[in-house]
Enzyme design. Sequence first.
Site, PDB file in Angstrom:
ATOM      1  N   PRO A   1       1.464 -13.992 -10.154  1.00  0.00           N
ATOM      2  CA  PRO A   1       0.833 -13.959  -8.829  1.00  0.00           C
ATOM      3  C   PRO A   1       1.598 -13.059  -7.862  1.00  0.00           C
ATOM      4  CG  PRO A   1       2.143 -15.940  -9.039  1.00  0.00           C
ATOM      5  CD  PRO A   1       2.180 -15.262 -10.388  1.00  0.00           C
TER       6      PRO A   1
ATOM      7  N   CYS B   1      -1.883  11.235  12.691  1.00  0.00           N
ATOM      8  CA  CYS B   1      -2.902  12.268  12.866  1.00  0.00           C
ATOM      9  C   CYS B   1      -3.883  12.296  11.701  1.00  0.00           C
ATOM     10  CB  CYS B   1      -2.233  13.624  13.038  1.00  0.00           C
ATOM     11  SG  CYS B   1      -1.136  13.598  14.458  1.00  0.00           S
TER      12      CYS B   1
ATOM     13  N   TYR C   1       1.241  -6.282  -0.030  1.00  0.00           N
ATOM     14  CA  TYR C   1       0.867  -4.876  -0.022  1.00  0.00           C
ATOM     15  C   TYR C   1       0.882  -4.319   1.401  1.00  0.00           C
ATOM     16  CZ  TYR C   1      -0.368  -6.477  -4.621  1.00  0.00           C
ATOM     17  OH  TYR C   1      -0.303  -7.052  -5.862  1.00  0.00           O
TER      18      TYR C   1
HETATM   19  C1  PLP Z   1      -0.464  -5.993  -9.130  1.00  0.00           C
HETATM   20  C2  PLP Z   1      -0.241  -6.802 -10.334  1.00  0.00           C
HETATM   21  C3  PLP Z   1      -0.122  -8.184 -10.245  1.00  0.00           C
HETATM   22  C4  PLP Z   1      -0.281  -8.955  -8.969  1.00  0.00           C
HETATM   23  O1  PLP Z   1      -1.594  -8.947  -8.503  1.00  0.00           O
HETATM   24  P1  PLP Z   1      -2.031  -9.869  -7.275  1.00  0.00           P
HETATM   25  O2  PLP Z   1      -3.460  -9.573  -7.111  1.00  0.00           O
HETATM   26  O3  PLP Z   1      -1.219  -9.453  -6.103  1.00  0.00           O
HETATM   27  O4  PLP Z   1      -1.779 -11.280  -7.672  1.00  0.00           O
HETATM   28  C5  PLP Z   1       0.147  -8.878 -11.412  1.00  0.00           C
HETATM   29  N1  PLP Z   1       0.291  -8.242 -12.602  1.00  0.00           N
HETATM   30  C6  PLP Z   1       0.173  -6.899 -12.724  1.00  0.00           C
HETATM   31  C7  PLP Z   1       0.326  -6.265 -14.038  1.00  0.00           C
HETATM   32  C8  PLP Z   1      -0.103  -6.137 -11.589  1.00  0.00           C
HETATM   33  O5  PLP Z   1      -0.233  -4.821 -11.715  1.00  0.00           O
END
Ligand code: PLP
Length: 427
Positions: free
Chosen positions: A274, A346, A375
């Site tokens: 997660p 810009c 993010y």
């Molecule tokens: C980005 C990513 C996650 C996390 O995704 P969320 O949507 O933020 O939970 C988990 N595993 C992999 C391989 C990812 O690239």
Amino acid sequence: MNYFTRRKGELYCEETAVAGIAAAVGTPFYLYSRKTLLRHFQAFDSGFAGIPHLTCFAVKACSNIAILHLFAKAGGGADIVSGGELFRALKAGIDPGRIIYSGVGKTEEELRAALAAGILLFNVESAQELDRLQRIALTLGLEAPVSFRVNPDVDPLTHAYISTGLAKNKFGIPIKEAMSLYRRAAAMEGIAVKGISCHIGSQLTRISPFVESIRKIRAFVGALAEKGVSVQYIDLGGGVGITYDDETPPQLPEYAAAVRRELVGLDCTLILEPGRVLVGNAGVLVTEVQYTKTNGAEEARKKFVIVDAAMNDLARPSLYGAFHEIQPVRETGAARETVDVVGPVCETGDFIARDRELAGVVQGDLLAVMSAGAYGFSMSSNYNSRPRAPEVLVDGSRYAVIRSRETLEQLIQGEAIPDCMEDGHDH
Ligand SMILES: *Cc1c(COP(=O)(O)O)cnc(C)c1O
């Protein structure tokens, strides 16, 4: 559930007034609630209590070492996607035996560093990566623990840019081709086949795509066993969505129950990755109104609120058209109006919110861009030579700066004007 609340019209993070932190650290800044981070981790992890599992926080969602450390102390591991994230995870004190490494483009150097560190698993995404990993393992005299990331071809029903588990996406190995790769890997010296992984996308608001992919994985694990290849780890990736606006993502206990139901009878350790769901609603971006102005012809007048945070600080609105709620740090009771909240960069694409109804603001007012913990800072850049914002972690009535505001000197760190460009030299 988070610990951003209002007292007498003032925004608080836990027991701390947000305006007070702004006065001390300046704007813009990212603000995280420790209590919320821990609560989200517990809410997620406890859903899998009683079955062998490991919750590996997806470092890319929010990479500050203080936050990684917090999750490590709560019993979590890390899902990394680069050598930089490996460095952070180790610095944060995460046990290498709880680190898994995902991503389609791991370099030689990155693989070597992770192998030397003794991480739990490499989620391998191609045959060429497997061969490279074997070569490095043999050189180092080590055995590389491997899972293959399969692409189950499931529609996650989310934004196209963040869906990763469709056949047309670059991620993973098509499940139909994975069998021959597993059989080859199982016979390879320097490679230990340990598991299987998938990650179908991000910000999923339904449980059904998770269930669909587990079923495909489970069928595949059965087929593997028939060929004499057994796996001990099943990694379901991340992707659980959160509420930014009016989305109704799965409740965590429901999600966990659905996953557990699909895995009954399977003798494997479950790995989860997660990201957003742990940190998204545990962080906000605080910004100050610099100017307000009205542009456009009479019949199409548009009001702009120009703030000191921009697309370089929070890329999601520009990148995905993502929605972030905006709250005043102090309620004023001013009449509501429809505005665009934009930054100083810009680019017309530099906006935090468009056509948003907000209580009227004036120069100097503080706004909180909500749900910015995932993010947010981790996708920030120095575009327009803007120093990156500081990050602050609140714990009750105290707070700590967990990353200071970048200085102008740091902006040009590593840059140089070479001698050959000085007068008198010719080339
Ligand atoms: C980005 C990513 C996650 C996390 O995704 P969320 O949507 O933020 O939970 C988990 N595993 C992999 C391989 C990812 O690239």
